[in-house]
Scaffold this motif. Sequence first.
Motif, PDB file in Angstrom:
ATOM      1  N   ARG A 367      41.765  49.781 -35.118  1.00  0.00           N
ATOM      2  CA  ARG A 367      41.370  51.182 -35.158  1.00  0.00           C
ATOM      3  C   ARG A 367      40.719  51.631 -33.855  1.00  0.00           C
ATOM      4  NH1 ARG A 367      41.545  53.774 -40.093  1.00  0.00           N
ATOM      5  NH2 ARG A 367      41.983  52.434 -41.895  1.00  0.00           N
ATOM      6  N   LEU A 368      39.950  50.743 -33.223  1.00  0.00           N
ATOM      7  CA  LEU A 368      39.246  51.126 -32.009  1.00  0.00           C
ATOM      8  C   LEU A 368      40.182  51.178 -30.801  1.00  0.00           C
ATOM      9  CD1 LEU A 368      35.895  49.127 -32.405  1.00  0.00           C
ATOM     10  CD2 LEU A 368      36.352  51.543 -32.912  1.00  0.00           C
ATOM     11  N   GLN A 369      41.277  50.475 -30.849  1.00  0.00           N
ATOM     12  CA  GLN A 369      42.280  50.500 -29.775  1.00  0.00           C
ATOM     13  C   GLN A 369      43.621  50.982 -30.333  1.00  0.00           C
ATOM     14  OE1 GLN A 369      40.307  47.614 -30.120  1.00  0.00           O
ATOM     15  NE2 GLN A 369      38.927  48.275 -28.464  1.00  0.00           N
ATOM     16  N   LEU A 370      43.573  52.061 -31.055  1.00  0.00           N
ATOM     17  CA  LEU A 370      44.751  52.520 -31.796  1.00  0.00           C
ATOM     18  C   LEU A 370      45.915  52.853 -30.863  1.00  0.00           C
ATOM     19  CD1 LEU A 370      45.646  53.185 -34.726  1.00  0.00           C
ATOM     20  CD2 LEU A 370      45.077  55.564 -34.231  1.00  0.00           C
ATOM     21  N   LEU A 389      59.280  51.675 -40.896  1.00  0.00           N
ATOM     22  CA  LEU A 389      57.984  51.320 -40.320  1.00  0.00           C
ATOM     23  C   LEU A 389      57.001  50.858 -41.395  1.00  0.00           C
ATOM     24  CD1 LEU A 389      56.000  51.332 -37.883  1.00  0.00           C
ATOM     25  CD2 LEU A 389      55.507  53.726 -38.468  1.00  0.00           C
ATOM     26  N   LYS A 390      56.248  49.782 -41.065  1.00  0.00           N
ATOM     27  CA  LYS A 390      55.130  49.325 -41.894  1.00  0.00           C
ATOM     28  C   LYS A 390      53.955  49.021 -40.977  1.00  0.00           C
ATOM     29  CE  LYS A 390      56.961  47.670 -46.261  1.00  0.00           C
ATOM     30  NZ  LYS A 390      56.897  46.580 -47.267  1.00  0.00           N
ATOM     31  N   VAL A 391      52.790  49.550 -41.327  1.00  0.00           N
ATOM     32  CA  VAL A 391      51.605  49.442 -40.480  1.00  0.00           C
ATOM     33  C   VAL A 391      50.556  48.583 -41.174  1.00  0.00           C
ATOM     34  CG1 VAL A 391      49.753  50.725 -39.336  1.00  0.00           C
ATOM     35  CG2 VAL A 391      52.066  51.685 -39.436  1.00  0.00           C
ATOM     36  N   THR A 392      49.916  47.734 -40.386  1.00  0.00           N
ATOM     37  CA  THR A 392      48.794  46.923 -40.869  1.00  0.00           C
ATOM     38  C   THR A 392      47.616  47.117 -39.921  1.00  0.00           C
ATOM     39  OG1 THR A 392      50.305  45.272 -41.781  1.00  0.00           O
ATOM     40  CG2 THR A 392      48.008  44.601 -41.442  1.00  0.00           C
ATOM     41  N   PHE A 393      46.470  47.464 -40.477  1.00  0.00           N
ATOM     42  CA  PHE A 393      45.248  47.566 -39.680  1.00  0.00           C
ATOM     43  C   PHE A 393      44.572  46.196 -39.661  1.00  0.00           C
ATOM     44  CE2 PHE A 393      45.910  52.006 -40.850  1.00  0.00           C
ATOM     45  CZ  PHE A 393      45.674  52.649 -39.643  1.00  0.00           C
ATOM     46  N   VAL A 394      44.308  45.694 -38.472  1.00  0.00           N
ATOM     47  CA  VAL A 394      43.739  44.358 -38.304  1.00  0.00           C
ATOM     48  C   VAL A 394      42.368  44.291 -38.980  1.00  0.00           C
ATOM     49  CG1 VAL A 394      42.940  42.642 -36.633  1.00  0.00           C
ATOM     50  CG2 VAL A 394      44.980  44.020 -36.146  1.00  0.00           C
ATOM     51  N   GLY A 395      42.185  43.217 -39.786  1.00  0.00           N
ATOM     52  CA  GLY A 395      40.908  43.012 -40.462  1.00  0.00           C
ATOM     53  C   GLY A 395      40.767  43.773 -41.754  1.00  0.00           C
ATOM     54  N   GLU A 396      41.830  44.459 -42.186  1.00  0.00           N
ATOM     55  CA  GLU A 396      41.771  45.229 -43.425  1.00  0.00           C
ATOM     56  C   GLU A 396      42.881  44.753 -44.354  1.00  0.00           C
ATOM     57  OE1 GLU A 396      41.814  49.407 -42.769  1.00  0.00           O
ATOM     58  OE2 GLU A 396      40.424  49.326 -41.058  1.00  0.00           O
ATOM     59  N   ALA A 397      42.510  44.469 -45.561  1.00  0.00           N
ATOM     60  CA  ALA A 397      43.497  44.061 -46.559  1.00  0.00           C
ATOM     61  C   ALA A 397      44.177  45.301 -47.117  1.00  0.00           C
ATOM     62  CB  ALA A 397      42.825  43.272 -47.675  1.00  0.00           C
ATOM     63  N   GLY A 398      45.454  45.202 -47.289  1.00  0.00           N
ATOM     64  CA  GLY A 398      46.176  46.347 -47.840  1.00  0.00           C
ATOM     65  C   GLY A 398      47.669  46.184 -47.648  1.00  0.00           C
ATOM     66  N   LEU A 399      48.422  46.746 -48.568  1.00  0.00           N
ATOM     67  CA  LEU A 399      49.878  46.709 -48.511  1.00  0.00           C
ATOM     68  C   LEU A 399      50.376  48.122 -48.243  1.00  0.00           C
ATOM     69  CD1 LEU A 399      52.440  44.993 -48.865  1.00  0.00           C
ATOM     70  CD2 LEU A 399      52.398  45.609 -51.299  1.00  0.00           C
ATOM     71  N   TRP A 408      47.988  55.992 -40.108  1.00  0.00           N
ATOM     72  CA  TRP A 408      48.158  55.587 -38.709  1.00  0.00           C
ATOM     73  C   TRP A 408      48.707  56.737 -37.873  1.00  0.00           C
ATOM     74  CZ3 TRP A 408      53.109  55.378 -36.461  1.00  0.00           C
ATOM     75  CH2 TRP A 408      53.151  54.890 -35.156  1.00  0.00           C
ATOM     76  N   PHE A 409      49.686  57.419 -38.415  1.00  0.00           N
ATOM     77  CA  PHE A 409      50.304  58.517 -37.672  1.00  0.00           C
ATOM     78  C   PHE A 409      49.307  59.649 -37.428  1.00  0.00           C
ATOM     79  CE2 PHE A 409      52.590  62.563 -37.593  1.00  0.00           C
ATOM     80  CZ  PHE A 409      53.459  62.345 -36.539  1.00  0.00           C
ATOM     81  N   LEU A 410      48.570  60.037 -38.451  1.00  0.00           N
ATOM     82  CA  LEU A 410      47.616  61.132 -38.308  1.00  0.00           C
ATOM     83  C   LEU A 410      46.509  60.782 -37.318  1.00  0.00           C
ATOM     84  CD1 LEU A 410      47.343  62.286 -42.041  1.00  0.00           C
ATOM     85  CD2 LEU A 410      48.519  63.456 -40.172  1.00  0.00           C
ATOM     86  N   LEU A 411      45.997  59.555 -37.399  1.00  0.00           N
ATOM     87  CA  LEU A 411      44.958  59.135 -36.457  1.00  0.00           C
ATOM     88  C   LEU A 411      45.491  59.090 -35.029  1.00  0.00           C
ATOM     89  CD1 LEU A 411      43.290  56.235 -38.510  1.00  0.00           C
ATOM     90  CD2 LEU A 411      42.346  58.522 -38.070  1.00  0.00           C
ATOM     91  N   LEU A 412      46.720  58.617 -34.884  1.00  0.00           N
ATOM     92  CA  LEU A 412      47.322  58.520 -33.552  1.00  0.00           C
ATOM     93  C   LEU A 412      47.523  59.904 -32.940  1.00  0.00           C
ATOM     94  CD1 LEU A 412      48.619  56.612 -31.436  1.00  0.00           C
ATOM     95  CD2 LEU A 412      50.798  56.962 -32.629  1.00  0.00           C
ATOM     96  N   ILE A 413      48.093  60.815 -33.706  1.00  0.00           N
ATOM     97  CA  ILE A 413      48.339  62.166 -33.203  1.00  0.00           C
ATOM     98  C   ILE A 413      47.028  62.882 -32.905  1.00  0.00           C
ATOM     99  CG2 ILE A 413      49.268  64.428 -33.820  1.00  0.00           C
ATOM    100  CD1 ILE A 413      51.372  62.381 -33.015  1.00  0.00           C
ATOM    101  N   ARG A 414      46.045  62.700 -33.777  1.00  0.00           N
ATOM    102  CA  ARG A 414      44.752  63.357 -33.574  1.00  0.00           C
ATOM    103  C   ARG A 414      44.100  62.876 -32.281  1.00  0.00           C
ATOM    104  NH1 ARG A 414      41.155  62.661 -38.630  1.00  0.00           N
ATOM    105  NH2 ARG A 414      42.916  63.846 -39.481  1.00  0.00           N
ATOM    106  N   GLN A 415      44.210  61.596 -31.995  1.00  0.00           N
ATOM    107  CA  GLN A 415      43.586  61.057 -30.791  1.00  0.00           C
ATOM    108  C   GLN A 415      44.354  61.463 -29.537  1.00  0.00           C
ATOM    109  OE1 GLN A 415      42.596  56.937 -31.106  1.00  0.00           O
ATOM    110  NE2 GLN A 415      42.182  56.664 -28.914  1.00  0.00           N
ATOM    111  N   ILE A 416      45.663  61.427 -29.598  1.00  0.00           N
ATOM    112  CA  ILE A 416      46.470  61.746 -28.419  1.00  0.00           C
ATOM    113  C   ILE A 416      46.324  63.213 -28.031  1.00  0.00           C
ATOM    114  CG2 ILE A 416      48.864  62.058 -27.666  1.00  0.00           C
ATOM    115  CD1 ILE A 416      49.548  59.432 -28.959  1.00  0.00           C
ATOM    116  N   PHE A 417      46.271  64.095 -29.033  1.00  0.00           N
ATOM    117  CA  PHE A 417      46.213  65.525 -28.739  1.00  0.00           C
ATOM    118  C   PHE A 417      44.781  66.041 -28.583  1.00  0.00           C
ATOM    119  CE2 PHE A 417      50.543  65.257 -30.237  1.00  0.00           C
ATOM    120  CZ  PHE A 417      51.203  66.206 -29.477  1.00  0.00           C
ATOM    121  N   HIS A 418      43.818  65.174 -28.679  1.00  0.00           N
ATOM    122  CA  HIS A 418      42.433  65.610 -28.477  1.00  0.00           C
ATOM    123  C   HIS A 418      42.236  65.979 -27.010  1.00  0.00           C
ATOM    124  CE1 HIS A 418      38.049  65.690 -28.523  1.00  0.00           C
ATOM    125  NE2 HIS A 418      38.129  65.729 -29.857  1.00  0.00           N
TER     126      HIS A 418
END
Length: 462
Positions: A367-370, A389-399, A408-418
């Motif tokens: 998340r910190l180096q998205l 596409l399948k995304v896994t966040f390191v250190g977080e359990a989840g399927l 992932w997409f929303l966080l990525l777009i939000r950061q890039i367009f900030h």
Amino acid sequence: FPSYGSFISTLNHKRESGSHSLSSPLLLPAVKQVRELPPICPDVRQKHRISIDVLPPEVKARFVSEPIIPIRTKTAKEFQDDVERATISGDWKQVLDFYLTTFDSFLELNGAFKKEANAPFNTIEDSGINIKFVNIVYDALLHTPADTQKSVLKGIINSLLREWKGPRTKDDLRAYFVLVQNPQYTSPATYVIYAHLLRQIASLAEADHHFLMHWFKKLPQKRFKQLVERLQLFITTRLFPAKPDELPPMAKCSWWIPSATKVLSLLNAANSISSPPIIPFTDLYNLTLDHIDFMEDYHTWQAHGNSNRFTFCQFPFILSTVVKKAIIQRDSEQQMISMARQTLVDKVSRRQRVDMSLLFLNIKVRRLQLVSDSLDELSRKRADLKKKLKVTFVGEAGLDMGGLTKEWFLLLIRQIFHTDYGMFTYVKESQCHWFSSWKCDNYSEFRLVGAVSFHFPAVYTV
């Protein structure tokens, strides 16, 4: 009589002697006292020369003269006065005569509407047509008696049925330019005539289309938009007729829609080269096409390309954003499935253990180096970009059942367009993001945005 044997021996002897004589060099006797022929005197040539003027008429070659455009002197003001008098008196004979004469042939159309009958007007900048007069005549036509309107349609039929030989002249193009603006084509009762007109325009040479495109560009916005709307209505009505009995069977007029679409492409080209555009590009969308089997149209286009087989995908300007988005999304999904299937087949053929994760594009990000992690993962796995596409966040359990990918997409777009990130700036006037003005030495992050938006259209629209 000599015997048959002696005859044969004599014949053989002559053959041998003849062959010897042919093998010897050929000697020509010396030619003495050879007199040169006197030169032909110019007077002799002149005496034997036959002038074309003395030939009988049936022997002379016939030269086809250029058609002469009739001189018509009626002005727009005079025509308006005639219409006004006819409206008051009810006597439409003078107006009817004008329409009968004007729409009788292509030459008469040029005679009525051409600014100068004998001027060439062979440039793309000026059609040579008095557009204002054309508009006045067509506006008045819709308010004339029914027999007058029918006479115009009959005249157009006669003009279109004329047998053409050789390339079209600029006067012919001017006639097409005038006829296609006829407002009568809004009625399905006129569609057979309209279709033949569109077919002839669509089949013109590319150079002729170039002239028409630039002439369309000069039309007033109102007339240009009306022309587009009539073509769109024609295509829509042919696809989904309100009363099927009003039109010929589709099997007998399959060329109607291709002809109309090709003429519409000329208007799209005219609109594209205009600055600013004459009409919004969305006005060229035909929303009726949202309800056809556009995927079949797309697959046909993929199979045949821009060949003689018509598809709407050959003319993407007519397809709405909804259709384009659906085509891209479904095509991407099909390619993802195809890539996953090919990977599975390769594993089985090599007798390797099948890992179901190979069917997906798996990326692991922090998340910190998205942004940097996403860029690295997508760069390393270019061969798998068309898989699901399948995304896994390191250190977080989840399927990932779709939710993690969206996050992932929303966080990525939000950061890039900030704004603080510096890649894009927000323009308040247009309410859009645009590339930042600062100099960039590394465009990999911009490629990331392109890869995300292009390869994952289903995610992009969430």
